[in-house]
Design an enzyme around this catalytic site. Structure first.
Site, short mmCIF file in Angstrom:
data_model
loop_
_atom_site.label_atom_id
_atom_site.label_comp_id
_atom_site.label_asym_id
_atom_site.label_seq_id
_atom_site.Cartn_x
_atom_site.Cartn_y
_atom_site.Cartn_z
N SER A 158 42.18 38.68 43.45
CA SER A 158 43.31 39.23 42.87
C SER A 158 43.50 40.70 42.66
CB SER A 158 43.50 38.62 41.49
OG SER A 158 43.49 37.06 41.57
N VAL A 159 44.81 41.24 42.76
CA VAL A 159 45.09 42.40 42.69
C VAL A 159 44.39 43.01 41.40
CG1 VAL A 159 47.05 44.20 42.42
CG2 VAL A 159 47.62 42.14 43.65
#
Length: 401
Positions: free
Chosen positions: A72-73
């Protein structure tokens, strides 16, 4: 010629950048400066490992636009971990193992006296996470191949539960696994938009402590969100919940056979100012809110008036008519040069546009306000007071401003 930055340099630089836009707790900041993200992304060069972006680790076998699993970011990771508020000694369940990086951060947060269980439905993803965690020295994390919708009852109850996949409904099985006073953080979708919601359990209620805009790969096994194409070229689509009626034929006719109108509100925004709160505000009173998705081809052909964000804009749908959010630049106010409004099509375009304008004005009166979200099991008879109710197969959402 300057020196090439080290992994430590890049990691600290990334956290410094995240802190400019995201409020991290001191503990989350500490562990993000400690855990080596590159250790969970073999084959990825250091600058990419420490860019604030997602990294796919397994493509979708069905050929969909979203990967099956990814890292994920980092800014979203930090935001959600801050929402989770992990304490030393907590027992934690993570749904969606990803690369194992998130589980390593959780292990650092809960300490030697806590325990982290990380599950994933895909055997390859679970194996990757297990392998990377072992190599990085986090053998204490328990990784299992499990259906996330069923959780991991063998290690319950949990003090904290974190979903690293998008949920459309809160699974009934999770209620039995989250302890009283425990916290659940999940990316929850309703009416076409997704929010990372922090929820605390109070008996048979989950009550929100805050919510933030986000986007996540959806969990496998929930199909309550539908996509309806409005034209033969599949360039204009509506993403809606299963309880919302969307007639592709009548709406397609309205788009192709009527001229769109524009109605502008009194609300203006600056160039970097978010207006996603309009969507959230509308979902708290109106069951007609969906998501409009318009491809670049449709924009090139000028099939519709340009939405605020072509890939994801809120839209009201009522029978044979629709109205959606638009943004137009006006030079009257240099601080807030953009004005919000509605474009609408169909026999009831004017009425629907005015309804949309009312949502914009309601948001404009309190731009930073977020609703209180209370979630109860669908099978429960309890009432939670006034508010707008959205019913799903396994849970009931009540939104109150």
């Amino acid at each position: 010629m300057g020196q090439t930055p080290t992994a430590d340099d890049l990691r600290n630089r990334l956290v410094d950048e995240i802190l400019q836009d995201v409020r991290l707790t001191a503990d989350v900041e500490r562990v993000m400066r400690t855990v080596h993200r590159e250790a969970f992304l073999p084959g990825i060069d250091l600058p990419e490992a420490y860019a604030d972006q997602a990294v796919s680790i397994k493509d979708n076998p069905l050929g969909g636009p979203l990967p099956l699993s990814c890292a994920s970011v980092p800014s979203v990771v930090g935001m959600m971990l801050s929402q989770l508020d992990v304490r030393q000694g907590d027992d934690i369940l993570e749904i969606g193992a990803g690369t194992g990086y998130n589980a390593a951060l959780l292990a650092e947060l809960t300490g030697d006296n806590g325990h982290v269980t990380s599950i994933d439905i895909d055997s390859d993803v679970a194996l990757h996470a297990r392998t990377m965690l072992d190599r990085a020295g986090y053998q204490q994390v328990h990784v299992m191949e499990r259906d996330g919708l069923l959780g991991a009852p063998e290690n319950a109850p949990y003090d904290r539960m974190l979903a690293a996949v998008g949920l459309w409904d809160v699974p009934a099985a999770w209620w039995e696994q989250l302890g009283e006073g425990g916290r659940l953080v999940l990316p929850l979708r309703w009416r076409g938009q997704t929010r990372s919601v922090a929820l605390t359990r109070h008996g048979d209620s989950l009550v929100s402590e805050g919510m933030e805009l986000c986007g996540f790969v959806p969990i496998i096994g929930q199909d309550g969100e539908k996509t309806t194409t409005l034209n033969t070229d599949d360039t204009i689509r509506v993403i809606h919940d299963e309880d919302q009626a969307v007639d592709a034929g009548t709406l397609g006719n309205s788009l192709s056979n009527t001229t769109g109108i524009e109605v502008m509100s009194e609300q203006r925004i600056g160039g970097e100012e978010s207006f996603d709160g309009v969507w959230l505000r509308a979902t708290a009173t109106d069951d007609r809110v969906c998501r409009l998705q318009v491809t670049p081809d449709a924009m090139t052909q000028e099939l519709v008036l340009r939405p605020a964000l072509p890939v994801r804009s809120p839209v009201l749908i009522d029978g044979d008519s629709l109205a959606y959010l638009i943004v137009r630049r006006e030079g009257v106010d240099p601080q807030r040069p953009h004005r919000l409004g509605a474009a609408a099509y169909g026999p009831h375009a004017e009425k629907l546009a005015q309804d949309f304008i009312a949502h914009i004005e309601a948001w404009g009166a309190a731009r930073t306000a977020v609703p209180r979200l209370t979630i109860t099991p669908a099978k429960s008879d309890m009432t939670v007071g006034p508010g707008h109710v959205i019913s799903k197969p396994e849970s009931r959402l009540t939104l109150t401003y």
